[in-house]
Design a protein around this motif. Structure first.
Motif, mmCIF file in Angstrom:
data_model
loop_
_atom_site.group_PDB
_atom_site.id
_atom_site.type_symbol
_atom_site.label_atom_id
_atom_site.label_comp_id
_atom_site.label_asym_id
_atom_site.label_seq_id
_atom_site.Cartn_x
_atom_site.Cartn_y
_atom_site.Cartn_z
ATOM 1 N N PHE A 184 -7.254 -9.004 -46.461
ATOM 2 C CA PHE A 184 -6.767 -8.661 -45.193
ATOM 3 C C PHE A 184 -5.462 -7.757 -45.073
ATOM 4 O O PHE A 184 -5.163 -7.229 -44.150
ATOM 5 C CB PHE A 184 -6.225 -9.878 -44.419
ATOM 6 C CG PHE A 184 -7.492 -10.951 -43.995
ATOM 7 C CD1 PHE A 184 -8.647 -10.487 -43.505
ATOM 8 C CD2 PHE A 184 -7.463 -12.093 -44.656
ATOM 9 C CE1 PHE A 184 -9.538 -11.461 -43.014
ATOM 10 C CE2 PHE A 184 -8.403 -13.041 -44.352
ATOM 11 C CZ PHE A 184 -9.624 -12.624 -43.751
ATOM 12 N N ARG A 231 -5.217 -4.484 -42.852
ATOM 13 C CA ARG A 231 -6.269 -4.321 -41.936
ATOM 14 C C ARG A 231 -5.670 -4.397 -40.622
ATOM 15 O O ARG A 231 -4.553 -5.384 -40.425
ATOM 16 C CB ARG A 231 -7.396 -5.582 -42.093
ATOM 17 C CG ARG A 231 -8.117 -5.432 -43.559
ATOM 18 C CD ARG A 231 -8.939 -4.183 -43.715
ATOM 19 N NE ARG A 231 -9.652 -4.072 -44.766
ATOM 20 C CZ ARG A 231 -10.307 -3.123 -45.401
ATOM 21 N NH1 ARG A 231 -10.413 -2.193 -44.506
ATOM 22 N NH2 ARG A 231 -10.995 -3.142 -46.399
ATOM 23 N N ASP A 232 -6.296 -3.939 -39.703
ATOM 24 C CA ASP A 232 -5.956 -4.041 -38.171
ATOM 25 C C ASP A 232 -6.536 -5.113 -37.531
ATOM 26 O O ASP A 232 -6.008 -5.979 -36.488
ATOM 27 C CB ASP A 232 -6.255 -2.879 -37.492
ATOM 28 C CG ASP A 232 -5.490 -1.565 -38.002
ATOM 29 O OD1 ASP A 232 -4.171 -1.695 -38.159
ATOM 30 O OD2 ASP A 232 -6.197 -0.540 -37.983
ATOM 31 N N GLN A 261 -12.711 -6.595 -40.268
ATOM 32 C CA GLN A 261 -12.887 -5.464 -41.055
ATOM 33 C C GLN A 261 -12.816 -5.802 -42.459
ATOM 34 O O GLN A 261 -13.441 -5.092 -43.522
ATOM 35 C CB GLN A 261 -11.613 -4.535 -41.014
ATOM 36 C CG GLN A 261 -11.499 -3.972 -39.697
ATOM 37 C CD GLN A 261 -10.016 -2.992 -39.434
ATOM 38 O OE1 GLN A 261 -9.112 -3.244 -40.226
ATOM 39 N NE2 GLN A 261 -10.094 -2.298 -38.506
ATOM 40 N N ALA A 262 -12.537 -7.171 -42.775
ATOM 41 C CA ALA A 262 -12.689 -7.657 -44.159
ATOM 42 C C ALA A 262 -13.824 -8.682 -44.398
ATOM 43 O O ALA A 262 -14.313 -8.877 -45.646
ATOM 44 C CB ALA A 262 -11.410 -8.459 -44.711
#
Length: 214
Positions: free
Chosen positions: A159, A162-163, A167-168
């Motif tokens: 993470f 990451r925004d 996304q992970a």
């Protein structure tokens, strides 16, 4: 044997709505069904039940794992901690000083993969050139994917930088998909991104529980 993994919130992945008090039914190495726990428990009354706190999500992907496992050394606790300290060691000069053999790199990689599993990681990208390291990663159960574009510095926490937590995620949770997922002791996706992957309480790969916080 069928196993029903349930949590306070199920987050199947991009494109799918969260399920409160959700569950994933695992049969062999695949997901057989997912949905509200009450419905699945009624449909499959003989399934073994595992109840987890928090958020159940797809397993995580770490990019640049060759940097984390072939160019970072994890001291052996407790045997090397007094001399080397507990923190991972990287940097060309520092690693050269250790005079590491391939066997020691392999042992370090095994400790590194345990750290990844303890963070909900199920897959990594990277080009592994040290045979003992690649063997350690393969035996851990982690999926090895080809190198991909790297954003920022590789981190044990997928993470980091990451925004959005999603996304992970590696893949989605759906019937017929491989049974690889993780559970985090947080209440929602925002809290997961804020508190990070060390909140992981369980990691399942191929239907097997490969990490469980004690």
């Amino acid at each position: 044997m069928r196993t029903l993994h349930s949590a306070e919130l199920l987050l199947p992945g991009p494109g799918s709505a969260p399920v409160a008090d959700g569950a994933v039914l695992v049969e062999g190495d695949r997901i057989a069904a997912l949905g509200p726990f009450g419905e699945l428990a009624e449909r499959f009354p003989h399934a073994r039940a595992r109840r987890w706190p928090g958020l159940l999500t797809p397993g995580l992907l770490v990019r640049g794992a060759d940097e984390l496992l072939e160019r970072t050394y994890y001291p052996d606790d407790p045997y090397e901690i007094t001399e080397l300290g507990a923190d991972p060691i990287n940097g060309e000069a520092e690693l050269e000083e250790l005079k590491l053999t391939e066997a020691r790199w392999g042992n370090s990689a095994r400790r590194g993969t345990q750290k990844l599993l303890a963070r909900g990681v199920v897959a990594v990208t990277g080009r592994f050139t040290v045979t003992a390291v690649r063997t350690a990663v393969s035996r851990s159960g982690l999926t090895i994917l080809p190198p991909a574009a790297q954003e920022g510095t590789p981190s044990l926490d997928p993470f980091a930088g990451r925004d959005k937590a999603g996304q992970a995620f590696h893949g989605v949770l759906e019937a017929g998909a491989p049974a690889r997922f993780a559970v985090f002791a947080v209440e929602d996706e925002a809290a997961l991104l804020e508190r990070g992957a060390t909140t992981c309480v369980a990691t399942v790969i191929g239907g097997r529980l490969l990490h469980r916080r004690r």
